[in-house]
Structure formats: C-alpha cells, structure tokens
Design an enzyme around this catalytic site. Structure first.
Site, PDB file in Angstrom:
ATOM      1  CB  CYS A   1      -0.986  -0.028   1.167  1.00 47.43           C
ATOM      2  SG  CYS A   1      -2.335   1.154   0.989  1.00 47.43           S
TER       3      CYS A   1
ATOM      4  CG  HIS B   1      -3.740  -3.559   3.301  1.00 42.37           C
ATOM      5  ND1 HIS B   1      -2.734  -3.136   4.146  1.00 42.37           N
ATOM      6  CD2 HIS B   1      -4.281  -2.433   2.768  1.00 42.37           C
ATOM      7  CE1 HIS B   1      -2.678  -1.816   4.135  1.00 42.37           C
ATOM      8  NE2 HIS B   1      -3.600  -1.363   3.312  1.00 42.37           N
TER       9      HIS B   1
ATOM     10  CD  GLU C   1      -1.687  -6.226   5.712  1.00 37.25           C
ATOM     11  OE1 GLU C   1      -1.819  -5.012   5.945  1.00 37.25           O
ATOM     12  OE2 GLU C   1      -1.274  -6.654   4.610  1.00 37.25           O
TER      13      GLU C   1
ATOM     14  CB  SER D   1      -0.924 -11.361  37.537  1.00 43.23           C
ATOM     15  OG  SER D   1      -0.827 -11.952  36.240  1.00 43.23           O
ATOM     16  N   GLY D   2      -1.150 -14.710  37.997  1.00 40.25           N
ATOM     17  CA  GLY D   2      -2.049 -15.800  37.644  1.00 40.25           C
ATOM     18  C   GLY D   2      -2.415 -15.786  36.182  1.00 40.25           C
ATOM     19  N   GLY D   3      -2.003 -14.732  35.456  1.00 44.08           N
ATOM     20  CA  GLY D   3      -2.297 -14.614  34.029  1.00 44.08           C
ATOM     21  C   GLY D   3      -1.305 -15.377  33.181  1.00 44.08           C
ATOM     22  CB  VAL D   4      -1.464 -16.250  29.560  1.00 36.19           C
ATOM     23  CG1 VAL D   4      -0.583 -16.978  28.552  1.00 36.19           C
ATOM     24  CG2 VAL D   4      -2.832 -16.913  29.635  1.00 36.19           C
ATOM     25  CG  ASP D   5       0.991 -12.032  28.798  1.00 37.95           C
ATOM     26  OD1 ASP D   5       0.805 -12.963  27.992  1.00 37.95           O
ATOM     27  OD2 ASP D   5       0.449 -10.921  28.680  1.00 37.95           O
ATOM     28  CB  SER D   6       3.053 -12.933  35.023  1.00 36.09           C
ATOM     29  OG  SER D   6       1.901 -13.577  35.538  1.00 36.09           O
TER      30      SER D   6
END
Length: 508
Positions: A78, A166, A168, A220-225
């Site tokens: 583009c 585009h 993507e 934190s109990g989250g996925v990332d940490s």
C-alpha cells in the site's frame, strides 16, 4: 540471533497483522519504526514496508532510503508500494474516489514468483486514497483490478516487489500465499522458528544472561507472567523468587487458587495479603486514572518491601509481550493516553534492578503456544485476560470491601456459568461491572432499591479490536436470575453489546 524479516512501520493499523501473518509461517520478524531502521546484517532476509495513514504526496510524510537494504528483497504494501514507485520516478496522484474494501484481481502474471498460487480473480482488500498512475521503465505491472491498473508491480532486475492491496487481512483470501511466496521462496527463510525452538533458545539465553544471579518477579495468575516465570525458572531454578500480591481486587477465591497452581508447578512463590493497604489507598477515589495510579503506587510499595527481604537480587522479571514493546515506540511519538497500561512501571528504577523480559518478542497467541510446549496447565493458558487493577476498574466509582464482595459473587456466577455451559473457551474475555447507579425492583411483595451490574463478554484475537459475544438468550436469562436471586444487593442485570472500537473492553 534467528534469521528474520524486518517490517518497517509507517503508521498503518495493519502493521502488527503483517507480523502475525509472517510468524504464522514459522518465520521470525520484527517491527521497527521507519525512522529507526536497525543495522542491516546477514540475519535480515527480507524487508516489508507497511501501509500508512499518510500520503506520499504530503510534505514531511514518512520516507526511507531504499539503497540501505542492498540486495535484500523488499516488499512494499500500500503506502510502501506508493513510496517505492515515487522514489523511482513514478507518479502517485489522488484517487478519483477512495478505493476501500473488497476488490478482485482481473489480471495476474503467474510467471512472477510473488504471485504463484494467486488466482486470476483472487479477492483482495484495498484501503488507499492515492493511486499509482505511472511507473518508471525499470518496473513492470504484474497484477491489476478493474479500477486499479497498478495493483502489483516488480522491478525488472532487483528483488523489489510492491502491491497496492493488503495481503495480511483475511479479506484478501490468498494473501497468505503471496506472503509465503515472498518470505519463503523469494527471501529463502527456512520456517524453523517454532515454539519448541523458542523455548530451547530462550532458556539457553537466560542461563547465559542470568548466571547465578537472583531474579524477583511479580506473578498475577495470568498467561504472560506465568509463561515468563516458567522460562526463567527453567533457566535458574530456585534463584527465581516470585511474589503474588492479594490487592483485595481479585476474583473470588483467586488468591489461594493461584498460589496452589504455582506451587504445583514447583515455583518458589510467596503470597502477600495486602488488601487493607489497597482499600486504604483507594478510599474516596472515583476517577479511573486516580484509581489506577493508586493501585500501581501501592503495588510498588508492597512489592518493593517484600523484594527487599530477599538478599542480593539483581534482576526484575517481567511478562512484557511484543505488542507492549511496539506501542512504546510509536511511529508518530507517544499516543494519546486512552487509559494507563496495567503493567506497573517504575519498579526497575526504584529498586535499582536490571530487567529481564523473556516474552518481549511474542504476541499473546504465541505466548500460549510456548506455554503449551512447556506443558503448563491448560486452565492457566486458557484463562481469560484479567486487568492488573482487577475489580478496581470494574467497580465504577469508589471502592469498598462490600462492593468488592458483591462483584466477586456476581463475577463468580457468570464465569462458572460460562464454564458449565462450555461457553468459556468461545469467549476471549468476560467479566462483570458494578455500576454506580441503583434501580427500583420488586422482590416478593417488597420494593427494593439496589445495585445494577453489567455483564461483558467479547470475542477477539489479541484485544486490539473486539466484538461483543452473542451468548445464547437462555444462558443470559439463567445467569441474570441466578445473580439476582443469590447476590444480596443486586436487583438488575444488563448485558453490554458494545464493540471495540468505539468502546473499550473494560469500562474504566
């Protein structure tokens, strides 16, 4: 360092999506602002120039020197295509009408390596207000649509390619074929960047970087940490010290459940009950940003106090992921603050620690794949995102322990209901909001004047955009009845049917 595709960002809303599509081909890529091009070395196998909300005709519009890439293949998308055409002596003019939406290729040069396995009438997605009206002699057109003559073009001798559409976005139905042609066949990438390879390389790098140093990390109990801590733990074992703070704003029974799950993973973790400190800091605050800042400040104080009980800590571990990194180096400078990011800043400087972020090259879905490769609990990996400030931004208005209790009960009924009816995994994020209004109701023969709660459930890929989840009416009816009958203090339940944008997922 793995071989990679370099994506230069000119400010397009689709730039992250280009990176996601390249990663889906098991090829590593990085996004960099057009005005901060990294050193070009042998690891960079190709360059993609993104779109942009700007026009190449405008004074001061994004510009680069294509010669810095030498013989490396370049694909302009583009705006990137228009820039390549203009810099080579071609002409770009305003479109007679803005070309936006679905279109179909009417001519395709299948002899060109970029367009192999792209059909003659392939659907593509256009989004531009300028048109390339002429090309210099060294370029040739290889694809057109009914209204866009120069839909794709290539250099006759250099490996320079450009497309006006585009590839993507999913609306370009064979866009992935085109990107595969460029990344794999033209650039020669080996497609060996996999979760297994990432884990092996990252753990080895962490061992080398951290050595015998101690690392402290907030979980934190989250996925990332959780995934970040697991990688660090694989590298240094008990030298990782994890701290989980109960800020009094967590889901019902979450503090103990998360502690139990982490101890089951073998992590060296300490739970800290700091509810009263957070409630004191939040007393009387109603402004969302004031609440976020109070929660962040109190967290830093609690975490810093606990971390200083550990001797000779050198590093702070964080679960930063790639979108956080990208957004911190905006093409156009700092973005307008919609709301403060929930990741707590200020800790490294305050504690005089170096920072280790093993996930800062991954998107959220890739983090989950890495966690799966490491054998982490599917219940943790599939857990809905939960804001760092917790119920502090789901209780609109001031925070009290009683309001937290009410919302915990409401949220518990909602989330448990989603799980019981096998709807939890169909939703990207769900939760409840306690509104600062009361409404009249009737229970038995008595008039009530109690709180209103709003249920929120969205479907999304990464939270950048989201649509409200079309949960079954029968389910919503049952949940509403259950909440009103079981949670004292609530007599009305509403369901949020707003999408992002224009709304955000959280209410504050």
């Amino acid at each position: 360092m793995p071989e990679q595709i370099l994506i230069l960002d000119f400010g397009s809303q689709y730039t992250q999506l280009i990176a996601r599509r390249v990663r889906e081909l098991n090829v590593y890529c990085e996004i960099h602002p057009f005005n901060r091009i990294p050193p070009i070395d042998d690891h960079i196998k190709g360059v993609i120039l993104s779109g942009s909300p700007c026009s190449v005709r405008d004074q001061g519009s994004p510009d680069i020197d294509l010669s810095v890439f030498g013989d490396i293949p370049v694909l302009g998308v583009c705006y990137g295509a228009q820039l390549m055409a203009q810099k080579s002596g071609g002409e770009v003019k305003p479109s007679q009408m803005r070309e936006y939406g679905r279109s179909r290729l009417t001519t395709v040069d299948h002899h060109n390596e970029l367009l192999k396995e792209v059909s003659q009438d392939s659907q593509v997605w256009m989004s531009h207000s300028d048109t390339i009206t002429s090309l210099p002699e060294e370029y040739q057109i290889v694809a057109s649509t009914e209204s866009v003559k120069v839909a794709a073009f290539v250099h006759k001798t250099k490996k320079h390619f450009a497309i006006q559409f585009h590839p993507e976005v999913t609306h370009s139905t064979e866009g992935k074929n085109l990107l595969r042609n460029f990344v794999v066949h033209i650039c020669g990438c080996s497609q060996d960047w996999t979760p297994d390879q990432f884990v092996e390389a990252t753990v080895a790098d962490l061992k080398n970087k951290l050595g015998n140093d101690k690392v402290v990390m907030a979980l934190s109990g989250g996925v990332d940490s959780t995934v970040a801590a697991s990688l660090i733990h694989h590298a240094i074992g008990k030298n990782l010290y994890c701290i989980f703070v109960d800020n009094g704003l967590l889901r019902k029974d979450e503090f103990q459940q998360v502690l139990d799950s982490y101890q089951g993973m073998g992590l060296n973790i300490k739970g800290v009950d700091a509810k009263d400190k957070f409630y004191k800091a939040l007393k009387g605050l109603t402004d969302p940003e004031a609440k976020r800042k109070a929660i962040g400040k109190t967290f830093i104080e609690v975490f810093d106090e606990e971390a200083h009980r550990i001797k000779d800590v050198a590093w702070l571990g964080q679960g930063t992921i790639y979108p956080d990194v990208i957004e911190s180096v905006s093409v156009n400078g700092p973005s307008v603050t919609i709301k403060s990011h929930h990741n707590v800043g200020g800790l490294p400087a305050k504690m005089n620690l170096k920072v280790v972020e093993p996930l800062n090259t991954l998107f959220k879905d890739e983090v989950r794949l890495v966690g799966k490769t490491m054998g982490l609990d599917p219940n943790i990996l599939g857990r809905h995102p939960f804001p760092g400030p917790g119920f502090g931004i789901r209780i609109l208005g001031d925070i009290t322990a009683e309001k937290v209790r009410i919302l915990q009960e409401v949220d518990h009924i909602f989330i448990k209901g989603l799980r019981d009816k096998n709807l939890y995994d169909q939703v990207w994020q769900a939760g409840a909001m306690l509104l600062p209004v009361q409404s009249v109701g009737v229970m038995g023969d008595e008039r009530t004047y109690e709180s209103v709660v709003a249920l929120r459930a969205v479907v999304s890929v990464d939270g950048m955009t989201a649509d409200w989840s079309h949960l079954p009416y029968e389910f919503l009816s049952d949940i509403s009845s259950s909440i009103i009958n079981k949670v004292k203090g609530v007599n009305r339940v509403v369901y949020d049917i707003s999408s992002k944008p224009p709304a955000t997922i959280e209410w504050e």
